[in-house]
Design a protein around this motif. Structure first.
Motif, PDB file in Angstrom:
ATOM      1  N   ILE A  89      33.532   9.979  45.600  1.00  0.00           N
ATOM      2  CA  ILE A  89      33.158  11.240  44.943  1.00  0.00           C
ATOM      3  C   ILE A  89      31.639  11.342  44.991  1.00  0.00           C
ATOM      4  CG2 ILE A  89      33.317  12.621  42.842  1.00  0.00           C
ATOM      5  CD1 ILE A  89      35.625  10.804  41.971  1.00  0.00           C
ATOM      6  N   TYR A  90      31.122  12.455  45.533  1.00  0.00           N
ATOM      7  CA  TYR A  90      29.675  12.608  45.674  1.00  0.00           C
ATOM      8  C   TYR A  90      29.267  14.023  45.310  1.00  0.00           C
ATOM      9  CZ  TYR A  90      30.576  15.077  50.059  1.00  0.00           C
ATOM     10  OH  TYR A  90      31.006  15.989  50.993  1.00  0.00           O
ATOM     11  N   GLY A  91      27.959  14.266  45.271  1.00  0.00           N
ATOM     12  CA  GLY A  91      27.436  15.601  44.986  1.00  0.00           C
ATOM     13  C   GLY A  91      26.921  15.730  43.568  1.00  0.00           C
ATOM     14  N   GLY A  92      26.016  16.687  43.351  1.00  0.00           N
ATOM     15  CA  GLY A  92      25.440  16.895  42.024  1.00  0.00           C
ATOM     16  C   GLY A  92      24.412  15.824  41.697  1.00  0.00           C
ATOM     17  N   GLU A  93      24.085  15.717  40.433  1.00  0.00           N
ATOM     18  CA  GLU A  93      23.076  14.761  39.999  1.00  0.00           C
ATOM     19  C   GLU A  93      23.659  13.382  39.694  1.00  0.00           C
ATOM     20  OE1 GLU A  93      21.057  16.495  36.703  1.00  0.00           O
ATOM     21  OE2 GLU A  93      20.145  18.113  37.890  1.00  0.00           O
TER      22      GLU A  93
ATOM     23  N   PRO B   2      28.787  24.156  39.124  1.00  0.00           N
ATOM     24  CA  PRO B   2      28.667  25.612  38.964  1.00  0.00           C
ATOM     25  C   PRO B   2      27.351  26.151  39.516  1.00  0.00           C
ATOM     26  CG  PRO B   2      29.528  24.631  36.962  1.00  0.00           C
ATOM     27  CD  PRO B   2      29.108  23.493  37.845  1.00  0.00           C
ATOM     28  N   GLY B   3      27.461  27.253  40.306  1.00  0.00           N
ATOM     29  CA  GLY B   3      26.276  27.897  40.841  1.00  0.00           C
ATOM     30  C   GLY B   3      25.845  27.383  42.200  1.00  0.00           C
TER      31      GLY B   3
ATOM     32  N   PRO C  56      29.997  30.167  45.862  1.00  0.00           N
ATOM     33  CA  PRO C  56      29.876  29.184  44.782  1.00  0.00           C
ATOM     34  C   PRO C  56      31.137  28.329  44.718  1.00  0.00           C
ATOM     35  CG  PRO C  56      29.228  31.357  44.018  1.00  0.00           C
ATOM     36  CD  PRO C  56      29.857  31.550  45.360  1.00  0.00           C
ATOM     37  N   SER C  57      30.972  27.045  44.450  1.00  0.00           N
ATOM     38  CA  SER C  57      32.108  26.122  44.469  1.00  0.00           C
ATOM     39  C   SER C  57      33.180  26.475  43.443  1.00  0.00           C
ATOM     40  CB  SER C  57      31.622  24.689  44.246  1.00  0.00           C
ATOM     41  OG  SER C  57      30.868  24.599  43.050  1.00  0.00           O
ATOM     42  N   GLU C  58      32.773  27.222  42.381  1.00  0.00           N
ATOM     43  CA  GLU C  58      33.767  27.593  41.375  1.00  0.00           C
ATOM     44  C   GLU C  58      34.441  28.930  41.694  1.00  0.00           C
ATOM     45  OE1 GLU C  58      29.857  29.312  39.843  1.00  0.00           O
ATOM     46  OE2 GLU C  58      30.559  27.581  40.985  1.00  0.00           O
ATOM     47  N   LYS C  59      34.099  29.558  42.822  1.00  0.00           N
ATOM     48  CA  LYS C  59      34.687  30.853  43.185  1.00  0.00           C
ATOM     49  C   LYS C  59      35.330  30.822  44.574  1.00  0.00           C
ATOM     50  CE  LYS C  59      31.755  33.879  40.383  1.00  0.00           C
ATOM     51  NZ  LYS C  59      30.858  35.070  40.411  1.00  0.00           N
ATOM     52  N   ILE C  60      35.896  29.718  44.934  1.00  0.00           N
ATOM     53  CA  ILE C  60      36.501  29.608  46.264  1.00  0.00           C
ATOM     54  C   ILE C  60      37.823  30.372  46.287  1.00  0.00           C
ATOM     55  CG2 ILE C  60      37.432  28.021  47.979  1.00  0.00           C
ATOM     56  CD1 ILE C  60      35.649  25.857  46.762  1.00  0.00           C
TER      57      ILE C  60
ATOM     58  N   GLU D 283      34.116  38.970  46.846  1.00  0.00           N
ATOM     59  CA  GLU D 283      33.180  39.098  45.737  1.00  0.00           C
ATOM     60  C   GLU D 283      31.747  39.126  46.264  1.00  0.00           C
ATOM     61  OE1 GLU D 283      33.753  36.791  42.208  1.00  0.00           O
ATOM     62  OE2 GLU D 283      35.831  36.311  42.735  1.00  0.00           O
ATOM     63  N   ALA D 284      30.855  39.664  45.455  1.00  0.00           N
ATOM     64  CA  ALA D 284      29.476  39.889  45.901  1.00  0.00           C
ATOM     65  C   ALA D 284      28.784  38.616  46.375  1.00  0.00           C
ATOM     66  CB  ALA D 284      28.678  40.536  44.773  1.00  0.00           C
ATOM     67  N   ASP D 285      29.074  37.485  45.741  1.00  0.00           N
ATOM     68  CA  ASP D 285      28.404  36.240  46.116  1.00  0.00           C
ATOM     69  C   ASP D 285      29.250  35.381  47.053  1.00  0.00           C
ATOM     70  OD1 ASP D 285      30.269  35.870  44.179  1.00  0.00           O
ATOM     71  OD2 ASP D 285      29.012  34.681  42.833  1.00  0.00           O
TER      72      ASP D 285
END
Length: 233
Positions: free
Chosen positions: A30-34, A96-97, A135-139, A164-166
């Motif tokens: 598991i990777y990604g983020g801080e 998110p984002g 965005p990863s939360e809007k797939i 969606e717009a993004d």
């Protein structure tokens, strides 16, 4: 949303990884983020049942790691070169984002309501998946194309899908085609009447005419006359 249990693993050598795989586990990262990368293991049996689903790689998974849940996205699955069994999985944390690139499958609905398909038209699918940046939360789970009322000659482009717009396609600068409803390309040859087939079968048969018969009899008579003359001598 898909849920999957995972356990922290401390395997460091190839031998330890082999033991894990032989006992029905699959190593994963598991990777990604801080947060730091996490090494975990998951059930091979459960993983295979999820892989069988069409859009596993574009679905967010709730990973339960020793009682602590986090949302991740499957990014890569490695398979054994001979057995084709899964041997490793990479999971990306859903932050998110943060936008990611991902391929999303295209689904077609209402085939039975398309006049073009009823008249023998052919659905020519150019792209079964479309790569998006979102965005990863809007797939999106899938891109849906409705065939209701569609006639032969019509096409579906990326602009015909509401995003969606993004959420944007990674292909920029052109309205690319996803599918078309084309006219039939193969025509069935009509069956030949039985009389025509019989005539073709007899075309190669040798036919003797009256003229041919008379000529043959004349040649025979001439030969007999010559033989009689030679006997008188």
């Amino acid at each position: 949303m898909i849920s999957l249990d995972a356990n922290i693993r401390n395997t460091k050598t190839k031998g330890e990884l082999s033991i894990l795989r032989n006992s029905g586990g699959v190593p994963a990262v598991i990777y990604g983020g801080e947060a730091k990368n996490e090494t975990v293991s998951i059930s091979k049996k459960l993983l295979k049942s999820l892989i069988d689903k069409e859009n596993f790689l574009s679905n967010i998974v709730t990973l339960n790691v020793d009682g602590k849940t986090q949302n991740v996205l499957p990014r890569e699955i490695k398979y054994h070169i001979i057995s084709d069994e899964p041997i490793h999985v990479d999971f990306l944390r859903v932050v998110p984002g943060v936008k990611i690139r991902i391929e999303v499958p295209v689904h077609f609905i209402n085939h039975e309501k398309s006049p073009g398909l009823k008249r023998g038209g052919v659905l020519n699918i150019v792209r079964r998946k479309v790569e998006l940046r979102c965005p990863s939360e809007k797939i999106p789970e899938s891109l849906v194309i409705d065939l209701d009322g569609i006639e032969i000659g019509e096409s579906f482009k990326i602009s015909s899908i509401n995003l969606e717009a993004d959420v944007t396609p990674t292909i920029k600068g052109r309205d690319f085609v996803i599918a078309t409803l084309a006219a039939p390309t193969v025509m069935k040859e009509p069956e030949k009447p039985a009389e025509a087939e019989a005539a073709e079968g007899e075309a190669g048969t040798e036919v003797t005419t009256d003229g041919d018969k008379a000529a043959a009899e004349g040649e025979k008579k001439e030969g007999d006359d010559k033989k009689a003359a030679e006997e008188k001598k």
